[in-house]
Write a protein that holds these residues in place. Structure first.
Motif, short mmCIF file in Angstrom:
data_model
loop_
_atom_site.label_atom_id
_atom_site.label_comp_id
_atom_site.label_asym_id
_atom_site.label_seq_id
_atom_site.Cartn_x
_atom_site.Cartn_y
_atom_site.Cartn_z
N PRO A 64 85.16 47.34 31.30
CA PRO A 64 83.81 47.91 31.29
C PRO A 64 82.82 46.97 30.61
O PRO A 64 83.15 46.34 29.61
CB PRO A 64 83.95 49.20 30.49
N ALA A 65 81.62 46.87 31.16
CA ALA A 65 80.61 45.95 30.64
C ALA A 65 80.15 46.35 29.25
O ALA A 65 79.83 45.50 28.44
CB ALA A 65 79.43 45.89 31.59
N SER A 66 80.09 47.63 28.96
CA SER A 66 79.63 48.09 27.66
C SER A 66 80.22 49.47 27.40
O SER A 66 80.70 50.12 28.32
CB SER A 66 78.10 48.17 27.64
N PRO A 67 80.18 49.93 26.16
CA PRO A 67 80.69 51.26 25.88
C PRO A 67 79.97 52.34 26.69
O PRO A 67 80.53 53.37 26.99
CB PRO A 67 80.43 51.45 24.38
N ALA A 68 78.71 52.12 27.05
CA ALA A 68 77.96 53.09 27.84
C ALA A 68 78.57 53.25 29.23
O ALA A 68 78.42 54.28 29.86
CB ALA A 68 76.51 52.68 27.94
N ALA A 69 79.25 52.20 29.73
CA ALA A 69 79.85 52.26 31.05
C ALA A 69 81.12 53.10 31.04
O ALA A 69 81.56 53.54 32.08
CB ALA A 69 80.15 50.85 31.55
N ALA A 70 81.72 53.30 29.89
CA ALA A 70 82.94 54.09 29.79
C ALA A 70 82.60 55.59 29.83
O ALA A 70 81.47 55.99 29.56
CB ALA A 70 83.66 53.75 28.49
N ALA A 71 83.61 56.40 30.15
CA ALA A 71 83.40 57.85 30.19
C ALA A 71 83.09 58.37 28.78
O ALA A 71 83.64 57.89 27.80
CB ALA A 71 84.64 58.52 30.74
N THR A 72 82.20 59.34 28.70
CA THR A 72 81.85 59.94 27.42
C THR A 72 82.27 61.40 27.42
O THR A 72 82.39 62.03 28.47
CB THR A 72 80.34 59.85 27.15
N ARG A 73 82.47 61.93 26.25
CA ARG A 73 82.85 63.34 26.12
C ARG A 73 81.61 64.17 25.86
O ARG A 73 80.69 63.74 25.18
CB ARG A 73 83.84 63.50 24.99
N ALA A 74 81.60 65.36 26.43
CA ALA A 74 80.48 66.28 26.24
C ALA A 74 81.02 67.69 26.36
O ALA A 74 82.19 67.90 26.69
CB ALA A 74 79.41 66.02 27.30
#
Length: 100
Positions: A30-40
């Protein structure tokens, strides 16, 4: 001894192979942590309809407090592609989510 044309041809294949490897490596990380899946989690509404595509058919429901993984967002960021621990996958309105 190879001719000059053969040497250029082999060099071009090596450059093409190196370029292909670089592209594959970039896709795997992934290019950045923002590109990874996030929990919500679902908040705000009592229940939320999960649809197959933004504005599409309903495939399930989520309820306030349910935890999800946000896999991606639509271009206008109004819809979020989610996955639940029970493997329900689909799209929900981003406004229905808050950080967990």
């Amino acid at each position: 001894m190879p001719s000059a044309a053969e040497s250029r041809h082999r060099g071009g294949r090596r450059r093409a192979a190196a370029g292909t490897l670089a592209v594959l490596a970039a896709l795997a990380i992934p290019a950045s942590p923002a590109a990874a899946a996030t929990r919500a989690k679902v908040c705000g509404a009592r229940s939320v309809v999960v649809v197959e595509s933004p504005g599409g058919f309903a495939v399930g429901y989520l309820y306030r407090g349910d935890r999800v993984r946000v896999l991606r967002r639509s271009a206008d960021r109004r819809w979020s592609r989610i996955n639940t621990p029970t493997e329900l996958r689909g799209w929900i309105r981003t406004a229905s989510l808050c950080r967990s």
